[in-house]
Design a protein around this motif. Structure first.
Motif, PDB file in Angstrom:
ATOM      1  N   PHE A 176      80.084 -23.839  39.754  1.00 13.80           N
ATOM      2  CA  PHE A 176      79.049 -24.001  38.732  1.00 13.80           C
ATOM      3  C   PHE A 176      78.402 -25.377  38.805  1.00 13.80           C
ATOM      4  O   PHE A 176      77.173 -25.503  38.753  1.00 13.80           O
ATOM      5  N   CYS A 177      79.215 -26.427  38.906  1.00 12.65           N
ATOM      6  CA  CYS A 177      78.679 -27.796  38.918  1.00 12.65           C
ATOM      7  C   CYS A 177      77.777 -28.028  40.130  1.00 12.65           C
ATOM      8  O   CYS A 177      76.734 -28.688  40.015  1.00 12.65           O
ATOM      9  N   ILE A 178      78.166 -27.493  41.276  1.00 14.31           N
ATOM     10  CA  ILE A 178      77.338 -27.660  42.475  1.00 14.31           C
ATOM     11  C   ILE A 178      76.034 -26.886  42.320  1.00 14.31           C
ATOM     12  O   ILE A 178      74.950 -27.401  42.641  1.00 14.31           O
ATOM     13  N   TRP A 179      76.115 -25.666  41.812  1.00  9.32           N
ATOM     14  CA  TRP A 179      74.910 -24.845  41.638  1.00  9.32           C
ATOM     15  C   TRP A 179      73.978 -25.453  40.590  1.00  9.32           C
ATOM     16  O   TRP A 179      72.764 -25.582  40.810  1.00  9.32           O
ATOM     17  N   ALA A 180      74.528 -25.864  39.439  1.00  9.67           N
ATOM     18  CA  ALA A 180      73.699 -26.385  38.346  1.00  9.67           C
ATOM     19  C   ALA A 180      73.185 -27.788  38.630  1.00  9.67           C
ATOM     20  O   ALA A 180      72.117 -28.175  38.145  1.00  9.67           O
ATOM     21  N   GLY A 181      73.927 -28.576  39.400  1.00 11.17           N
ATOM     22  CA  GLY A 181      73.519 -29.953  39.641  1.00 11.17           C
ATOM     23  C   GLY A 181      72.668 -30.155  40.871  1.00 11.17           C
ATOM     24  O   GLY A 181      72.167 -31.262  41.101  1.00 11.17           O
ATOM     25  N   LEU A 182      72.501 -29.100  41.672  1.00 10.57           N
ATOM     26  CA  LEU A 182      71.781 -29.263  42.936  1.00 10.57           C
ATOM     27  C   LEU A 182      70.302 -29.557  42.724  1.00 10.57           C
ATOM     28  O   LEU A 182      69.715 -30.387  43.427  1.00 10.57           O
ATOM     29  N   GLY A 183      69.679 -28.903  41.753  1.00 12.71           N
ATOM     30  CA  GLY A 183      68.235 -29.027  41.567  1.00 12.71           C
ATOM     31  C   GLY A 183      67.776 -30.449  41.318  1.00 12.71           C
ATOM     32  O   GLY A 183      66.875 -30.955  42.008  1.00 12.71           O
ATOM     33  N   SER A 184      68.372 -31.125  40.346  1.00 13.40           N
ATOM     34  CA  SER A 184      67.945 -32.485  40.010  1.00 13.40           C
ATOM     35  C   SER A 184      68.212 -33.454  41.155  1.00 13.40           C
ATOM     36  O   SER A 184      67.420 -34.366  41.399  1.00 13.40           O
ATOM     37  N   ASN A 185      69.301 -33.250  41.874  1.00 12.34           N
ATOM     38  CA  ASN A 185      69.611 -34.142  42.998  1.00 12.34           C
ATOM     39  C   ASN A 185      68.692 -33.896  44.187  1.00 12.34           C
ATOM     40  O   ASN A 185      68.368 -34.831  44.925  1.00 12.34           O
ATOM     41  N   VAL A 186      68.266 -32.663  44.381  1.00 12.10           N
ATOM     42  CA  VAL A 186      67.296 -32.363  45.433  1.00 12.10           C
ATOM     43  C   VAL A 186      65.962 -33.038  45.128  1.00 12.10           C
ATOM     44  O   VAL A 186      65.311 -33.581  46.022  1.00 12.10           O
ATOM     45  N   ILE A 187      65.580 -33.028  43.856  1.00 11.78           N
ATOM     46  CA  ILE A 187      64.345 -33.714  43.453  1.00 11.78           C
ATOM     47  C   ILE A 187      64.453 -35.210  43.761  1.00 11.78           C
ATOM     48  O   ILE A 187      63.508 -35.840  44.261  1.00 11.78           O
ATOM     49  N   LEU A 188      65.606 -35.796  43.478  1.00  7.22           N
ATOM     50  CA  LEU A 188      65.827 -37.222  43.732  1.00  7.22           C
ATOM     51  C   LEU A 188      65.713 -37.538  45.222  1.00  7.22           C
ATOM     52  O   LEU A 188      65.020 -38.481  45.624  1.00  7.22           O
ATOM     53  N   MET A 189      66.366 -36.740  46.055  1.00  2.00           N
ATOM     54  CA  MET A 189      66.323 -36.969  47.496  1.00  2.00           C
ATOM     55  C   MET A 189      64.940 -36.676  48.069  1.00  2.00           C
ATOM     56  O   MET A 189      64.468 -37.371  48.979  1.00  2.00           O
ATOM     57  N   SER A 190      64.287 -35.661  47.544  1.00  2.00           N
ATOM     58  CA  SER A 190      62.937 -35.325  48.025  1.00  2.00           C
ATOM     59  C   SER A 190      61.964 -36.460  47.750  1.00  2.00           C
ATOM     60  O   SER A 190      61.104 -36.772  48.581  1.00  2.00           O
ATOM     61  N   GLY A 191      62.100 -37.087  46.589  1.00  2.00           N
ATOM     62  CA  GLY A 191      61.232 -38.208  46.273  1.00  2.00           C
ATOM     63  C   GLY A 191      61.392 -39.354  47.254  1.00  2.00           C
ATOM     64  O   GLY A 191      60.414 -40.003  47.636  1.00  2.00           O
ATOM     65  N   ALA A 192      62.642 -39.608  47.681  1.00  3.88           N
ATOM     66  CA  ALA A 192      62.880 -40.664  48.668  1.00  3.88           C
ATOM     67  C   ALA A 192      62.292 -40.295  50.025  1.00  3.88           C
ATOM     68  O   ALA A 192      61.722 -41.139  50.724  1.00  3.88           O
ATOM     69  N   MET A 193      62.398 -39.032  50.416  1.00  3.99           N
ATOM     70  CA  MET A 193      61.890 -38.598  51.721  1.00  3.99           C
ATOM     71  C   MET A 193      60.368 -38.587  51.766  1.00  3.99           C
ATOM     72  O   MET A 193      59.767 -38.867  52.808  1.00  3.99           O
ATOM     73  N   LEU A 194      59.746 -38.284  50.646  1.00  2.00           N
ATOM     74  CA  LEU A 194      58.282 -38.244  50.623  1.00  2.00           C
ATOM     75  C   LEU A 194      57.671 -39.629  50.789  1.00  2.00           C
ATOM     76  O   LEU A 194      56.477 -39.740  51.093  1.00  2.00           O
ATOM     77  N   ARG A 195      58.446 -40.684  50.615  1.00  2.00           N
ATOM     78  CA  ARG A 195      57.960 -42.045  50.799  1.00  2.00           C
ATOM     79  C   ARG A 195      57.942 -42.458  52.272  1.00  2.00           C
ATOM     80  O   ARG A 195      57.374 -43.485  52.620  1.00  2.00           O
ATOM     81  N   ILE A 196      58.596 -41.677  53.125  1.00  5.69           N
ATOM     82  CA  ILE A 196      58.620 -42.008  54.550  1.00  5.69           C
ATOM     83  C   ILE A 196      57.210 -41.837  55.113  1.00  5.69           C
ATOM     84  O   ILE A 196      56.571 -40.800  54.910  1.00  5.69           O
ATOM     85  N   PRO A 197      56.668 -42.839  55.807  1.00 10.11           N
ATOM     86  CA  PRO A 197      55.303 -42.732  56.354  1.00 10.11           C
ATOM     87  C   PRO A 197      55.152 -41.512  57.259  1.00 10.11           C
ATOM     88  O   PRO A 197      56.021 -41.221  58.092  1.00 10.11           O
ATOM     89  N   ARG A 198      54.050 -40.823  57.089  1.00  5.80           N
ATOM     90  CA  ARG A 198      53.796 -39.628  57.875  1.00  5.80           C
ATOM     91  C   ARG A 198      53.670 -39.962  59.366  1.00  5.80           C
ATOM     92  O   ARG A 198      53.995 -39.117  60.220  1.00  5.80           O
ATOM     93  N   ASP A 199      53.238 -41.159  59.682  1.00  6.02           N
ATOM     94  CA  ASP A 199      53.097 -41.554  61.089  1.00  6.02           C
ATOM     95  C   ASP A 199      54.436 -41.492  61.826  1.00  6.02           C
ATOM     96  O   ASP A 199      54.493 -41.161  63.014  1.00  6.02           O
ATOM     97  N   VAL A 200      55.516 -41.807  61.105  1.00 12.91           N
ATOM     98  CA  VAL A 200      56.847 -41.800  61.725  1.00 12.91           C
ATOM     99  C   VAL A 200      57.242 -40.389  62.123  1.00 12.91           C
ATOM    100  O   VAL A 200      57.685 -40.130  63.251  1.00 12.91           O
ATOM    101  N   THR A 201      57.083 -39.449  61.213  1.00 11.32           N
ATOM    102  CA  THR A 201      57.480 -38.063  61.506  1.00 11.32           C
ATOM    103  C   THR A 201      56.572 -37.436  62.553  1.00 11.32           C
ATOM    104  O   THR A 201      57.026 -36.634  63.378  1.00 11.32           O
ATOM    105  N   GLU A 202      55.294 -37.786  62.527  1.00 14.81           N
ATOM    106  CA  GLU A 202      54.387 -37.249  63.545  1.00 14.81           C
ATOM    107  C   GLU A 202      54.760 -37.765  64.933  1.00 14.81           C
ATOM    108  O   GLU A 202      54.722 -36.993  65.920  1.00 14.81           O
ATOM    109  N   ALA A 203      55.141 -39.035  65.035  1.00 14.90           N
ATOM    110  CA  ALA A 203      55.565 -39.584  66.325  1.00 14.90           C
ATOM    111  C   ALA A 203      56.829 -38.898  66.821  1.00 14.90           C
ATOM    112  O   ALA A 203      56.982 -38.620  68.023  1.00 14.90           O
TER     113      ALA A 203
END
Length: 322
Positions: free
Chosen positions: A187-214
């Motif tokens: 239950f804790c893993i299922w219920a807690g995954l959403g908010s933590n995914v949002i947190l990690m996604s926010g950090a990943m979206l800050r990575i410059p697009r030029d890096v991933t394209e290269a």
């Protein structure tokens, strides 16, 4: 107006401007400072003072007692005994709190991989985002109770399906059995995954697009990009998550309390936060002192783990900025 008067006027204007600026900053800071002093310094100071006192029935006040209570609870939690008397329940209460830490440690790599999959725009990414975040929108109490009822032997759908397959009732919710901790973990893993995914996604979206394209042009694979590029760049966020995971043991209460309901034999499912809640809810003045001492002792026992985690995260976090 001569030159001297002009200088005096300019100086007066600068002083008034600086004064208004300081008043403005003071107005902004006065509330958080007062809140910190009242809600943290005062509360924690009073809590610590409470642990070295006892309630005197004759004077109807607290009197100095000493540090004997600390020695008692240290011995009960760590050694599982005090003065030759077994205190398995208190030791279980201490150890059960670290289930919250274990759950968050398990949750960390799952959240990173899930957020990275969304970051790479896997098929159905938008639908999965909604599904993962949905448990975070619903009240935790409601969600926990609905989850518990799914395993009820009389009308729970999961219990009924297993009864049809196995031909016998499985007592998932019996606090004397060993089924409840796996249910709490899921239950804790299922219920807690959403908010933590949002947190990690926010950090990943800050990575410059030029890096991933290269990286894409160089033919870098899915997992290699995650391990060698993305993970080092989001390590500051991962470090914060790791520290929060270690500290989560002190607040791990609602999920075991609402799913297990009963603490079980020898406090099989009770945590420190749950113990403090039960003790202060219906306890006497003496019980409140015990609850405060247990909280401080648990903090002292967990502090080395927090410091070790902080040191380790500092070592693993590269000095990068983007």
């Amino acid at each position: 107006m001569n030159e001297v008067e002009v200088k005096k006027e300019n100086k007066r204007i600068l002083v008034n401007r600086k004064l208004r600026k300081n008043l403005f900053l003071t107005a902004l800071l006065i509330y958080p400072i007062l809140q910190f002093l009242l809600c943290w310094v005062y509360v924690n100071f009073e809590t610590i003072m409470l642990t070295v006192q006892r309630w005197d029935r004759f004077s109807q006040s607290y009197v100095f007692y000493g540090f004997e209570r600390y020695a008692k609870f240290f011995s009960q939690m760590v050694a599982g005994s005090y003065n030759g008397v077994s205190t398995t329940a208190m030791r279980n209460i201490w150890l059960n709190s670290y289930h919250g830490v274990a759950i968050n440690i398990i949750l960390l790599p799952i959240a990173v991989v899930t957020a990275y999959s969304f970051y790479k725009k896997v098929p159905g990414e938008k639908i999965f985002r909604v599904l993962f975040y949905l448990p975070s929108i619903i009240s935790l109490v409601v969600l926990t109770m609905v989850y518990r009822y799914m395993f009820n032997g009389e009308y729970g759908p999961v219990a009924q399906i297993l009864y049809g397959i196995m031909g016998k009732e499985v007592s998932f919710l019996d606090a004397s059995k060993d089924y409840l901790w796996p249910l709490i973990y899921v239950f804790c893993i299922w219920a807690g995954l959403g908010s933590n995914v949002i947190l990690m996604s926010g950090a990943m979206l800050r990575i410059p697009r030029d890096v991933t394209e290269a990286l894409e042009l160089d033919g870098c694979g899915f997992w290699r990009e995650l391990v060698t590029i993305v993970l080092p760049l989001i390590m500051p966020t991962v470090s914060i998550f790791a520290l929060m995971a270690v500290m989560s043991g002190a607040t791990f209460q609602i999920q075991p309390m609402l799913i297990a309901v009963s603490v079980g034999p020898e406090s099989k499912y009770e945590t420190v936060a749950w113990f403090i809640y039960n003790t202060t809810k219906n306890g006497s003045q003496g019980d409140i002192v015990n609850a405060a001492t247990v909280g401080i002792v648990f903090t002292i026992l967990t502090l080395p783990l927090i410091l070790l985690t902080k040191w380790l995260m500092d070592k693993l976090t590269p000095n990068v900025s983007f």
